[in-house]
Motif scaffolding. Structure first.
Motif, PDB file in Angstrom:
ATOM      1  N   GLN A   7       0.828  -1.208   0.000  1.00 51.95           N
ATOM      2  CA  GLN A   7       0.000   0.000   0.000  1.00 51.95           C
ATOM      3  C   GLN A   7       0.863   1.259   0.000  1.00 51.95           C
ATOM      4  O   GLN A   7       0.548   2.236  -0.683  1.00 51.95           O
ATOM      5  CB  GLN A   7      -0.937   0.016   1.217  1.00 51.95           C
ATOM      6  N   HIS A  14       2.102   1.645  -3.520  1.00 53.23           N
ATOM      7  CA  HIS A  14       0.988   2.094  -4.374  1.00 53.23           C
ATOM      8  C   HIS A  14       0.701   3.577  -4.164  1.00 53.23           C
ATOM      9  O   HIS A  14       0.565   4.337  -5.127  1.00 53.23           O
ATOM     10  CB  HIS A  14      -0.262   1.257  -4.069  1.00 53.23           C
ATOM     11  N   ARG A  26       1.033   6.570  -6.975  1.00 56.49           N
ATOM     12  CA  ARG A  26      -0.138   7.401  -7.310  1.00 56.49           C
ATOM     13  C   ARG A  26       0.141   8.880  -7.047  1.00 56.49           C
ATOM     14  O   ARG A  26      -0.235   9.746  -7.834  1.00 56.49           O
ATOM     15  CB  ARG A  26      -1.369   6.970  -6.492  1.00 56.49           C
ATOM     16  N   GLU A  57       5.845  -1.902  -8.531  1.00 53.02           N
ATOM     17  CA  GLU A  57       4.425  -1.999  -8.161  1.00 53.02           C
ATOM     18  C   GLU A  57       3.755  -3.145  -8.927  1.00 53.02           C
ATOM     19  O   GLU A  57       2.971  -3.909  -8.354  1.00 53.02           O
ATOM     20  CB  GLU A  57       3.709  -0.680  -8.441  1.00 53.02           C
ATOM     21  N   ALA A 101       2.084  -6.385  -7.120  1.00 51.66           N
ATOM     22  CA  ALA A 101       0.687  -6.759  -7.356  1.00 51.66           C
ATOM     23  C   ALA A 101       0.591  -8.189  -7.874  1.00 51.66           C
ATOM     24  O   ALA A 101      -0.307  -8.947  -7.479  1.00 51.66           O
ATOM     25  CB  ALA A 101       0.047  -5.786  -8.340  1.00 51.66           C
TER      26      ALA A 101
END
Length: 86
Positions: free
Chosen positions: A42, A45, A49, A65, A69
């Motif tokens: 997280q 991520h 972002r 990333e 994932a």
């Protein structure tokens, strides 16, 4: 927008405490890491972002990333985490 003042932090990739790990190992560690502030996945991520919000794309972070994932997607549903032999 012109010149803006910013505070940055940089960790050089050299020194006795620095270990070079393949991206796949980094992704595995991020996928399985979790602490008081949340999961490593997280955090990664959110970092990717936020950089994108400012029009910045870091291809290495984006690749990491993607690998992270993919590691999470491989987890069996409803089962505990299995630590691979190293």
């Amino acid at each position: 927008r012109g010149i803006e003042r910013a505070l940055t932090f940089w960790a050089g990739p050299k020194g006795p405490m620095v270990v070079s790990l393949p991206a796949e190992v980094q992704a595995w560690r991020l996928a399985h890491a979790c602490g008081h502030g949340g999961s490593g996945a997280q955090y990664l991520h959110n970092t990717v972002r936020k950089l994108e919000e400012y029009g910045l794309r870091d291809r290495n972070l984006a690749h990491l990333e993607h690998l992270t994932a993919a590691e999470i997607a491989r987890w069996p549903t409803g089962q505990g985490t299995i630590v691979p032999d190293t």
